[in-house]
Motif scaffolding. Structure first.
Motif, short mmCIF file in Angstrom:
data_model
loop_
_atom_site.label_atom_id
_atom_site.label_comp_id
_atom_site.label_asym_id
_atom_site.label_seq_id
_atom_site.Cartn_x
_atom_site.Cartn_y
_atom_site.Cartn_z
N HIS A 1 42.83 49.55 32.12
CA HIS A 1 41.29 48.98 31.58
C HIS A 1 42.11 47.64 30.46
O HIS A 1 43.07 47.80 29.23
N ARG B 1 39.96 45.76 35.32
CA ARG B 1 38.87 46.50 34.51
C ARG B 1 38.67 45.58 33.39
O ARG B 1 39.27 45.66 32.52
N SER C 1 41.20 40.29 33.77
CA SER C 1 41.11 40.35 34.75
C SER C 1 41.10 39.82 36.40
O SER C 1 41.32 40.59 37.69
N THR D 1 37.01 44.84 38.21
CA THR D 1 35.31 44.52 37.70
C THR D 1 35.65 43.37 36.97
O THR D 1 36.55 43.84 35.89
N GLU E 1 29.72 50.05 39.32
CA GLU E 1 31.27 50.58 39.24
C GLU E 1 32.47 51.46 39.77
O GLU E 1 33.02 51.27 41.23
#
Length: 636
Positions: A401, A480, A489, A503, A614
């Motif tokens: 993340h 993501r 990303s 994502t 997602e």
């Protein structure tokens, strides 16, 4: 006894609807009349921002206390006596609600163009006036903006100053003789350098020309408060760390407890507050997001309520207690009161825990080592479901993340968005890559002219380390992020072979376009890339080299793009062009757009659709079932 079951397919009580329902929460807290007030986001009401006093709603629908100043918004409300002043999202006008009768009156006129004049960072002025920042659209481009400081009362608006292109609202000295504010100009961002200005307030309420007391020349001041008629308190970083200083009207400055501690933060939203005086030389401060008490006599900064690991930048003090919005391991975000002497915590408002804490485990705080010995902080959230376990011989998929900003950070707190994945057997690691705040100016400036290199490299390093430790499946790694995290990303997916899926939410994809000259971003960030990439036109080749849009044919795996159609910060034009360039190239991808959404998603229905899409995306790419979730249509 937990059942062994393939990762990614574990049944979970954490649904997308549950995450969306908890996706609002409190913000913009202050104490007025001895009681805590705060704004509260309502995803089920289209993201409306209500105002609440000690749990009682004080601004009912249809009023929406948000504003567009700097596009990220500024302090949207102020209570003065029996009047509640607020900015209303739909037209950006300032209104006042009589707290006795409930009547609402507009104080500012209807702008000539929709939302063409907006106000933010509301502050009390002399004689019942309200002071604020006014932002006026002057032309068709997103960067055609003029700002000034204004006073208004009974329908009259007076301009007070326009010292800089960017401003915070003025604050009145205790004796009413002076006003102080922060200002900065392009190409600086407020965490690069700001100037603390002061002016005398004349008898007619106008300002004398301002003097600069602190800041400038590579020094950032992120918050100021008057201490006395002759001195201010300010968070500034002349030594590389946001420390608390006392500054006299003659410009003399003294750090109250010098330390390698980050007591301030990035001024994304004007009106943010990281410190508040407690009296007697003691101050409530946020030390890298954690509450502490600074004692200037002892020269110490001591933790207070250390079990709370993230506080919003909006603390207030009243009657020997600190009020704020905080969370920590085992505790979701809540409005809290903390006794400044004992550390005793009183919860004033919180959402009921939506699921057992067995699904919301605290992350493991880690520091990884980069290629050149640099330290990379990160928080690891392994799969967590009390009813299921990873089968022997299988390694779980992991999502890296990437926080937004990029001048931002992650915090070590339970995260329901992450738990949507971890409760299904998908690990998450949140990386505070070089450029993140909370670690001093030198760490922030690791990213100077290195965006798309350092951030990508740090995320790759962390992903590879988890693989080397036998924690993550090397064939099922994804990345993501949203906004700046969406750029990282996309950059990782076009420059590294580590990630098998990405994502990309409301992203920056064409760097040269995302400038004032390119016309595809707003004024506040239109020169941000001068520092992150380099000045134009001298470094144009660097912009082209690092723009994912220009290298979409080099994608190493499938991508999912999610975009709000009303986004003024990262407009949909860039995502549109990126997806158009993928047509017929055989790269699996999906592109979902959401009408009525700005930068970041606020509507419950959008949050649900985005999360389920997602999960389906990862399931299709990494080969696991996603029961109960609509199948995302992947194009090639």
């Amino acid at each position: 006894m937990p059942v062994s079951s393939p990762c990614g397919s574990w049944p979970s009580p954490i649904t997308a609807a549950l995450v969306a329902g908890a996706g609002g929460g409190p913000q913009w807290l202050d104490v007025a009349g001895g009681e805590p007030w705060w704004a509260e986001a309502r995803p089920a009401e289209g993201g409306r921002l209500a105002l609440v006093r000690a749990g009682e709603e004080m601004l009912p629908a249809p009023w929406n206390a948000r504003n567009r100043v700097h596009e990220y918004g500024g302090r949207p409300w102020l209570v003065a006596g029996r009047s509640l002043y607020f900015t209303h999202w739909d037209d950006q006008r300032v209104r006042v609600r009589d707290l006795d009768t409930g009547s609402v009156t507009a104080l500012t006129p209807e702008p000539a163009t929709p939302q063409g004049v907006r106000f933010g960072d509301l502050r009390p002025g002399p004689g019942g006036e309200v002071w604020a920042v006014r932002e006026t659209s002057t032309g068709p481009r997103r960067t055609d903006i003029r700002r000034d400081l204004v006073a208004f009362a009974e329908g009259e608006i007076r301009s007070l100053s326009a010292s800089h292109h960017f401003l915070t609202a003025p604050q009145l000295s205790p004796d009413g003789a002076h006003a102080a504010w922060l200002g900065w100009n392009h190409p600086s961002m407020p965490w690069d350098e700001t100037e603390l200005c002061v002016a005398q307030v004349r008898a007619d309420g106008s300002f004398t020309p301002q003097r600069v007391l602190a800041g400038g020349a590579g020094v950032s001041v992120c918050q100021l408060e008057w201490e006395s008629p002759g001195s201010l308190l300010a968070l500034a970083d002349p030594d590389g760390w946001w420390n608390l200083h006392r500054i006299g009207l003659d410009g003399a400055s003294k750090a109250l407890a010098p330390a390698e501690a980050e007591l301030g933060g990035p001024l994304w939203k004007i009106g943010s507050r990281w410190f508040a005086p407690l009296g007697g030389g003691r101050y409530a401060v946020l030390d890298s997001g954690r509450l502490a008490v600074l004692d200037e006599h002892e020269g110490t900064i001591r933790p207070l309520a250390p079990e709370l690991t993230e506080w919003a930048a909006g603390i207030a003090v009243h009657d020997g207690a600190v009020f704020g919005i905080a969370s920590g391991p085992g505790r979701e975000s809540a409005v809290l009161r903390v006794d400044a002497t004992t550390g005793a915590i009183t919860e004033l408002a919180a959402e009921a825990a939506p699921v057992s804490h067995a699904y919301l485990r605290a992350p493991e705080e880690r520091v990884f080592t980069g290629e050149h010995g640099e330290r990379i902080p990160a928080y690891v959230y392994p799969p967590a479901n009390p009813e299921y376990t990873v089968p022997e011989g299988e390694l779980p998929p992991y999502l890296v993340h990437v926080h937004g900003g990029p001048t931002g950070r992650n915090f070590p707190v339970p995260d329901l968005d992450f738990a949507y994945f971890t409760s299904r057997g998908i690990g998450v690691v949140a990386v505070n890559y070089g450029g993140s705040v909370g670690y001093g100016r030198a760490y922030r400036e690791r990213l100077r002219e290195q965006w798309g290199v350092v951030d990508v490299g740090d995320c790759v390093t962390v992903a590879k380390a988890l693989v080397a430790e036998g924690i993550a499946d090397p064939r099922r790694l994804a990345i993501r992020g949203g906004s700046a995290g969406g750029f990282t990303s996309a950059a990782a997916m076009t420059t590294s072979s580590v990630f098998g899926a990405g994502t990309i939410k409301f992203p920056i994809l064409d760097l040269a376009g995302w400038t004032g000259e390119g016309g595809e971003t707003h004024d506040f960030e239109s020169r941000y890339l001068d520092g992150l990439i380099g000045p134009l036109p001298e470094t144009l080749a660097r912009y082209e080299e690092r723009s994912p849009l220009l290298h979409a044919d080099q994608l190493t795996g499938p991508v999912l793009l999610l975009q709000g159609l009303d986004d003024q910060i990262c407009p949909p034009e860039q995502a549109d062009r990126f997806v158009e360039s993928l047509g017929g190239k055989g790269i699996p991808h999906a592109y979902l757009t959401f009408d009525g959404e700005q930068h970041g998603f606020r509507k419950a229905e959008t949050m649900i659709t985005a999360l389920e899409a997602e999960l389906s995306f990862y399931g299709q790419v990494f080969g696991f079932d996603t029961p109960g979730v609509p199948r995302l249509d992947l194009r090639r």
